[in-house]
Design a protein around this motif. Sequence first.
Motif, PDB file in Angstrom:
ATOM      1  N   LEU A 134      -4.457  35.510   2.110  1.00 26.68           N
ATOM      2  CA  LEU A 134      -3.723  34.987   1.069  1.00 26.68           C
ATOM      3  C   LEU A 134      -3.045  33.894   1.763  1.00 26.68           C
ATOM      4  CD1 LEU A 134      -4.571  37.356  -0.670  1.00 26.68           C
ATOM      5  CD2 LEU A 134      -2.407  37.156  -1.585  1.00 26.68           C
ATOM      6  N   LEU A 135      -3.358  32.618   1.386  1.00 24.41           N
ATOM      7  CA  LEU A 135      -2.570  31.466   1.927  1.00 24.41           C
ATOM      8  C   LEU A 135      -2.759  30.331   0.603  1.00 24.41           C
ATOM      9  CD1 LEU A 135      -1.360  30.137   4.163  1.00 24.41           C
ATOM     10  CD2 LEU A 135      -3.692  29.387   4.920  1.00 24.41           C
ATOM     11  N   ASP A 136      -1.376  29.809   0.458  1.00 30.05           N
ATOM     12  CA  ASP A 136      -1.659  28.844  -0.765  1.00 30.05           C
ATOM     13  C   ASP A 136      -1.063  27.583  -0.060  1.00 30.05           C
ATOM     14  OD1 ASP A 136       0.401  27.365  -2.751  1.00 30.05           O
ATOM     15  OD2 ASP A 136      -0.729  28.490  -3.827  1.00 30.05           O
ATOM     16  N   PRO A 137      -1.575  26.395  -0.337  1.00 27.10           N
ATOM     17  CA  PRO A 137      -1.032  25.043   0.120  1.00 27.10           C
ATOM     18  C   PRO A 137       0.515  24.817   0.167  1.00 27.10           C
ATOM     19  CG  PRO A 137      -3.070  24.746  -1.044  1.00 27.10           C
ATOM     20  CD  PRO A 137      -2.577  26.035  -1.300  1.00 27.10           C
ATOM     21  N   GLN A 138       1.055  25.389  -0.932  1.00 27.95           N
ATOM     22  CA  GLN A 138       2.563  25.226  -0.916  1.00 27.95           C
ATOM     23  C   GLN A 138       3.229  25.964   0.331  1.00 27.95           C
ATOM     24  OE1 GLN A 138       4.229  23.363  -2.659  1.00 27.95           O
ATOM     25  NE2 GLN A 138       6.258  24.145  -1.746  1.00 27.95           N
ATOM     26  N   VAL A 139       2.713  27.323   0.463  1.00 31.82           N
ATOM     27  CA  VAL A 139       3.188  28.202   1.299  1.00 31.82           C
ATOM     28  C   VAL A 139       2.986  27.676   2.713  1.00 31.82           C
ATOM     29  CG1 VAL A 139       2.988  30.445   2.538  1.00 31.82           C
ATOM     30  CG2 VAL A 139       2.847  30.287   0.047  1.00 31.82           C
ATOM     31  N   THR A 140       1.987  26.706   3.043  1.00 31.80           N
ATOM     32  CA  THR A 140       1.729  26.218   4.366  1.00 31.80           C
ATOM     33  C   THR A 140       2.699  25.158   4.655  1.00 31.80           C
ATOM     34  OG1 THR A 140      -0.050  24.747   3.502  1.00 31.80           O
ATOM     35  CG2 THR A 140      -0.580  26.845   4.326  1.00 31.80           C
ATOM     36  N   ARG A 141       2.988  24.436   3.551  1.00 32.35           N
ATOM     37  CA  ARG A 141       4.178  23.274   3.608  1.00 32.35           C
ATOM     38  C   ARG A 141       5.435  24.115   3.990  1.00 32.35           C
ATOM     39  NH1 ARG A 141       0.715  21.051  -0.417  1.00 32.35           N
ATOM     40  NH2 ARG A 141       2.051  21.939  -2.222  1.00 32.35           N
ATOM     41  N   ARG A 146      -7.454  20.726  11.827  1.00 34.36           N
ATOM     42  CA  ARG A 146      -6.263  19.840  11.289  1.00 34.36           C
ATOM     43  C   ARG A 146      -6.585  20.062   9.730  1.00 34.36           C
ATOM     44  NH1 ARG A 146      -3.619  16.254  14.411  1.00 34.36           N
ATOM     45  NH2 ARG A 146      -4.293  15.922  16.567  1.00 34.36           N
ATOM     46  N   LEU A 147      -8.110  19.945   9.334  1.00 33.28           N
ATOM     47  CA  LEU A 147      -8.439  20.105   8.057  1.00 33.28           C
ATOM     48  C   LEU A 147      -7.901  21.489   7.322  1.00 33.28           C
ATOM     49  CD1 LEU A 147     -11.875  18.544   8.131  1.00 33.28           C
ATOM     50  CD2 LEU A 147      -9.633  17.457   7.390  1.00 33.28           C
ATOM     51  N   MET A 148      -7.967  22.706   8.500  1.00 32.88           N
ATOM     52  CA  MET A 148      -7.751  23.913   7.826  1.00 32.88           C
ATOM     53  C   MET A 148      -6.286  23.887   7.546  1.00 32.88           C
ATOM     54  SD  MET A 148      -9.537  26.324  10.642  1.00 32.88           S
ATOM     55  CE  MET A 148      -8.600  27.546  10.533  1.00 32.88           C
ATOM     56  N   ALA A 149      -5.459  23.080   8.375  1.00 33.85           N
ATOM     57  CA  ALA A 149      -3.823  22.835   8.460  1.00 33.85           C
ATOM     58  C   ALA A 149      -3.622  22.243   6.915  1.00 33.85           C
ATOM     59  CB  ALA A 149      -3.271  22.433   9.423  1.00 33.85           C
ATOM     60  N   ARG A 150      -4.500  21.488   6.298  1.00 35.04           N
ATOM     61  CA  ARG A 150      -4.360  20.777   5.352  1.00 35.04           C
ATOM     62  C   ARG A 150      -4.599  21.641   4.123  1.00 35.04           C
ATOM     63  NH1 ARG A 150      -7.786  15.481   5.868  1.00 35.04           N
ATOM     64  NH2 ARG A 150      -7.721  15.844   3.516  1.00 35.04           N
ATOM     65  N   GLY A 151      -4.977  22.804   4.456  1.00 31.63           N
ATOM     66  CA  GLY A 151      -5.222  23.804   3.092  1.00 31.63           C
ATOM     67  C   GLY A 151      -6.839  23.975   2.696  1.00 31.63           C
ATOM     68  N   LEU A 152      -7.616  22.966   3.484  1.00 31.66           N
ATOM     69  CA  LEU A 152      -8.922  22.968   2.788  1.00 31.66           C
ATOM     70  C   LEU A 152      -9.790  24.148   3.158  1.00 31.66           C
ATOM     71  CD1 LEU A 152      -8.118  19.741   2.738  1.00 31.66           C
ATOM     72  CD2 LEU A 152     -10.215  19.403   3.563  1.00 31.66           C
ATOM     73  N   SER A 153     -10.503  24.456   2.296  1.00 32.60           N
ATOM     74  CA  SER A 153     -11.629  25.688   2.351  1.00 32.60           C
ATOM     75  C   SER A 153     -12.592  25.151   3.113  1.00 32.60           C
ATOM     76  CB  SER A 153     -11.907  26.162   1.127  1.00 32.60           C
ATOM     77  OG  SER A 153     -12.764  25.249   0.514  1.00 32.60           O
ATOM     78  N   GLN A 172     -17.594  19.241   2.892  1.00 40.33           N
ATOM     79  CA  GLN A 172     -17.873  18.071   2.341  1.00 40.33           C
ATOM     80  C   GLN A 172     -17.126  16.893   3.003  1.00 40.33           C
ATOM     81  OE1 GLN A 172     -16.384  18.833  -1.756  1.00 40.33           O
ATOM     82  NE2 GLN A 172     -18.216  19.493  -2.404  1.00 40.33           N
ATOM     83  N   GLU A 173     -15.842  17.128   3.456  1.00 42.17           N
ATOM     84  CA  GLU A 173     -15.175  16.059   4.323  1.00 42.17           C
ATOM     85  C   GLU A 173     -15.923  15.713   5.236  1.00 42.17           C
ATOM     86  OE1 GLU A 173     -11.402  13.990   5.044  1.00 42.17           O
ATOM     87  OE2 GLU A 173     -12.155  15.272   3.281  1.00 42.17           O
ATOM     88  N   LEU A 174     -16.631  16.573   6.267  1.00 35.02           N
ATOM     89  CA  LEU A 174     -17.633  15.996   7.402  1.00 35.02           C
ATOM     90  C   LEU A 174     -18.794  15.909   7.238  1.00 35.02           C
ATOM     91  CD1 LEU A 174     -15.499  18.734   9.882  1.00 35.02           C
ATOM     92  CD2 LEU A 174     -14.865  16.342   9.270  1.00 35.02           C
ATOM     93  N   VAL A 175     -19.452  15.969   5.895  1.00 34.20           N
ATOM     94  CA  VAL A 175     -20.768  16.015   5.581  1.00 34.20           C
ATOM     95  C   VAL A 175     -21.576  16.940   6.620  1.00 34.20           C
ATOM     96  CG1 VAL A 175     -22.523  14.278   5.259  1.00 34.20           C
ATOM     97  CG2 VAL A 175     -19.931  13.376   5.167  1.00 34.20           C
ATOM     98  N   VAL A 176     -21.305  18.377   6.688  1.00 34.62           N
ATOM     99  CA  VAL A 176     -22.114  19.146   7.286  1.00 34.62           C
ATOM    100  C   VAL A 176     -22.176  20.411   6.270  1.00 34.62           C
ATOM    101  CG1 VAL A 176     -21.176  18.300   9.733  1.00 34.62           C
ATOM    102  CG2 VAL A 176     -19.828  19.928   8.544  1.00 34.62           C
TER     103      VAL A 176
END
Length: 259
Positions: free
Chosen positions: A125-132, A207-214, A220-224
């Motif tokens: 369980l990880l919410d972007p607000q929690v990571t901030r 770095r993308l994980m740290a931004r909260g991306l699934s 999608q971001e890396l086109v892979v």
Amino acid sequence: MSIRVLLVDDQPLIRLGFAAILGSEDGLEVVGEAGDGREALEKVAELDPDVVCMDVQMPVMDGIAATRALAESDARAAILILTTFDRDDFLFDTLTAGASGFLLKSAGPEELIEAVRVLGRGDALLDPQVTRRVLARLATGAQGAGTADTPAVVPAEDGAAAPSEPASMPEPASTPGPAEEPGTGQAEASAAVGTAGLTARETEILRLMARGLSNGEIAQELVVGESTVKTHVSNVLMKLQARDRVHAVIWAFEHGFAD
């Protein structure tokens, strides 16, 4: 196969209520209860649960100490922290101790059931607000109350080792002084990557994980392909010795990888 749950709380009525909620659900089985952290360690060793619902403030041994002891023992159970208090110090300390989820006791029955199911299937369980909030705590050392959002599910990878002891957060490089030159923070981040053995692509994934991306959003971001991302995430967890994705993100915050 049922998800085996251990309830840990010093209030019998709380345990009774949680047992009634979880025990009524198909696929969930409450296998035991404990009234303090020390008893929880004994019950985990005896019963081998999949998920431990852990209170924070308890006599004899509190939930943070018990969580840390379970993580250090390489117990396979995922720890879901359940507390009355929405406090950043509880949030930070329990996550760094090895918990994989954090839920307030004011949450509804469906949220509790879903949280147990999430951890039981190996997610976190990880919410972007929690990571901030965790990042702010690491960067400034500030403590205080906040407002928790409904937690979102973030996939974790299987086979991750127990977390290592957290390192100190590097001082920000944005305002260099006499003892610090511009770019020091970036240099320390690069040194951390070298020590961990992360490749350039794995560093980008982190770095993308740290931004909260699934995983799907990273793909999608890396086109892979998403399967490619999943492989990279698994490698990141293994190299960082992170228990799950939550703790990989904490490592990223501690070493200056959060945007």
